[in-house]
Design a protein around this motif. Structure first.
Motif, PDB file in Angstrom:
ATOM      1  N   GLN A  73       0.857  -1.196   0.000  1.00  0.00           N
ATOM      2  CA  GLN A  73       0.000   0.000   0.000  1.00  0.00           C
ATOM      3  C   GLN A  73       0.890   1.243   0.000  1.00  0.00           C
ATOM      4  O   GLN A  73       1.819   1.354   0.808  1.00  0.00           O
ATOM      5  CB  GLN A  73      -0.913   0.016   1.228  1.00  0.00           C
ATOM      6  CG  GLN A  73      -1.915   1.147   1.241  1.00  0.00           C
ATOM      7  CD  GLN A  73      -2.958   1.011   0.140  1.00  0.00           C
ATOM      8  OE1 GLN A  73      -3.327  -0.090  -0.231  1.00  0.00           O
ATOM      9  NE2 GLN A  73      -3.428   2.148  -0.370  1.00  0.00           N
ATOM     10  N   VAL A  74       0.641   2.204  -0.925  1.00  0.00           N
ATOM     11  CA  VAL A  74       1.495   3.383  -1.064  1.00  0.00           C
ATOM     12  C   VAL A  74       0.675   4.635  -0.777  1.00  0.00           C
ATOM     13  O   VAL A  74      -0.351   4.879  -1.424  1.00  0.00           O
ATOM     14  CB  VAL A  74       2.101   3.464  -2.475  1.00  0.00           C
ATOM     15  CG1 VAL A  74       2.994   4.702  -2.597  1.00  0.00           C
ATOM     16  CG2 VAL A  74       2.870   2.202  -2.798  1.00  0.00           C
ATOM     17  N   ASN A  75       1.137   5.420   0.206  1.00  0.00           N
ATOM     18  CA  ASN A  75       0.514   6.711   0.509  1.00  0.00           C
ATOM     19  C   ASN A  75       1.418   7.866   0.097  1.00  0.00           C
ATOM     20  O   ASN A  75       0.936   8.947  -0.260  1.00  0.00           O
ATOM     21  CB  ASN A  75       0.186   6.838   1.995  1.00  0.00           C
ATOM     22  CG  ASN A  75      -0.915   5.865   2.416  1.00  0.00           C
ATOM     23  OD1 ASN A  75      -1.910   5.719   1.710  1.00  0.00           O
ATOM     24  ND2 ASN A  75      -0.736   5.215   3.554  1.00  0.00           N
ATOM     25  N   SER A  76       2.764   7.603   0.160  1.00  0.00           N
ATOM     26  CA  SER A  76       3.711   8.659  -0.219  1.00  0.00           C
ATOM     27  C   SER A  76       5.051   8.035  -0.548  1.00  0.00           C
ATOM     28  O   SER A  76       5.346   6.885  -0.201  1.00  0.00           O
ATOM     29  CB  SER A  76       3.884   9.667   0.940  1.00  0.00           C
ATOM     30  OG  SER A  76       4.501   9.029   2.049  1.00  0.00           O
ATOM     31  N   PHE A  77       5.879   8.854  -1.280  1.00  0.00           N
ATOM     32  CA  PHE A  77       7.265   8.488  -1.594  1.00  0.00           C
ATOM     33  C   PHE A  77       8.159   9.516  -0.903  1.00  0.00           C
ATOM     34  O   PHE A  77       7.949  10.730  -1.065  1.00  0.00           O
ATOM     35  CB  PHE A  77       7.517   8.530  -3.098  1.00  0.00           C
ATOM     36  CG  PHE A  77       6.726   7.511  -3.878  1.00  0.00           C
ATOM     37  CD1 PHE A  77       7.158   6.190  -3.963  1.00  0.00           C
ATOM     38  CD2 PHE A  77       5.559   7.873  -4.529  1.00  0.00           C
ATOM     39  CE1 PHE A  77       6.432   5.262  -4.687  1.00  0.00           C
ATOM     40  CE2 PHE A  77       4.836   6.949  -5.247  1.00  0.00           C
ATOM     41  CZ  PHE A  77       5.263   5.632  -5.336  1.00  0.00           C
ATOM     42  N   THR A  78       9.154   9.025  -0.165  1.00  0.00           N
ATOM     43  CA  THR A  78      10.078   9.942   0.519  1.00  0.00           C
ATOM     44  C   THR A  78      11.471   9.757  -0.062  1.00  0.00           C
ATOM     45  O   THR A  78      11.988   8.635  -0.148  1.00  0.00           O
ATOM     46  CB  THR A  78      10.120   9.672   2.041  1.00  0.00           C
ATOM     47  OG1 THR A  78       8.799   9.845   2.578  1.00  0.00           O
ATOM     48  CG2 THR A  78      11.082  10.630   2.729  1.00  0.00           C
TER      49      THR A  78
END
Length: 309
Positions: free
Chosen positions: A273-278
């Protein structure tokens, strides 16, 4: 008095030939002449000639009580005891000039018989010797032909062997070239794998340290004016991403026009599950409001290390 046949047998003539001669002639002398004339013919040929010939073709023997008149052929000089014998001679030779002769054809004396037999044997021996010499010549010719054929066959065999040897040598040479090329290819693959492992190790080390992984360098095109340089970011069509997920690290390659949304969707298909890329270096956070950006627009070309949250 011994018959003509008995006298012929006593003189040493072959039994079958003597019988045929006695049957074909009417006197001992004519029988000897017949044997001399037909010495080159085989028994089978003589028997066939007598069977196929009509009665008129045979010179009849003197009849009992018939006087021994002498006739001479003026064409060849041959003498005959009877009219029938002269007619037989004419039918065989087409001689037509005959005359009566007062000369009586006397029987052969013992000495004449021996001389006649000796002459006949001498002719037969000479013929056998000539035939033996001819057979010797024929055997020599046949041997020469056989030797020539054997030589030609051997030369052909040797030529075929040479061609097979040359073919085998060329095959082995090609096998060595193929083996060398395969070995070279394997060594190049091993070297490439070694460099790839080194690059991955450096990228993982950079991720753990919170730094961007080193860019993937591709061989630069050589120029004639100076040293080679790396390609600019705009020249790349793909980018390599090191993605740190909750379940582990993933390496993926995407076209530079791929959006962050497409990257997230690719990970979600794998259960992440992806909410953001840092991005730690430089420090950037891309949330869902930024997922419309392409990797090129986000400055992630030619490579980037991202932490998935």
């Amino acid at each position: 008095m011994p018959s003509d046949l008995e006298q012929l047998l006593d003189m040493g003539f072959d039994g079958e030939r003597a019988k045929l001669a006695a049957k074909a002639t009417g006197s001992l002398q004519d029988a000897i002449d017949w044997l001399e004339k037909n010495q080159d013919s085989s028994i089978d040929e003589l028997q066939a000639a007598q069977v196929s010939a009509s009665t008129s073709d045979e010179p009849p023997a003197l009849k009992p009580g018939e006087e021994a008149h002498s006739l001479v052929c003026e064409d060849c000089g041959k003498k005959f005891r009877s009219q029938a014998q002269a007619e037989w001679h004419a039918s065989k030779t087409e001689h037509t000039n005959f005359a009566e002769s007062t000369e009586e054809i006397k029987p052969l004396t013992e000495e004449e018989k021996k001389q006649k037999l000796a002459e006949l044997k001498e002719k037969m021996a000479a013929k056998k010797a000539a035939q033996a010499e001819q057979d010797k010549i024929d055997r020599k010719k046949n041997e020469q032909i056989r030797m020539k054929q054997t030589k030609e066959t051997q030369e052909l065999k040797e030529e075929l062997q040479k061609k097979e040897q040359l073919k085998e040598m060329q095959k082995k040479k090609q096998e060595k070239l193929d083996e060398a090329a395969a070995r070279k290819k394997v060594l190049a693959k091993l070297e490439a794998d070694k460099l790839e492992r080194k690059r991955k190790a450096e990228a993982e080390k950079a991720v753990r340290a919170g730094r961007a992984p080193p860019p993937v360098h591709e061989p630069a095109m050589p120029t004639s004016s100076g040293p080679t340089t790396s390609k600019p970011a705009s020249a790349y069509t793909e980018t390599r991403l090191a993605l740190q997920t909750p379940t582990g690290r993933v390496m993926k390659i995407f076209p530079v026009e791929t959006t962050l949304f497409e990257v997230a969707h690719s990970l979600e298909e794998s259960g992440v599950q992806v909410n953001s890329f840092t991005q730690n270096f430089p420090k950037k956070i891309f949330d869902k409001t930024d997922f419309g950006m392409s990797l090129k627009e986000a400055g992630m070309v030619p490579s980037a290390a991202l932490i998935i949250k």
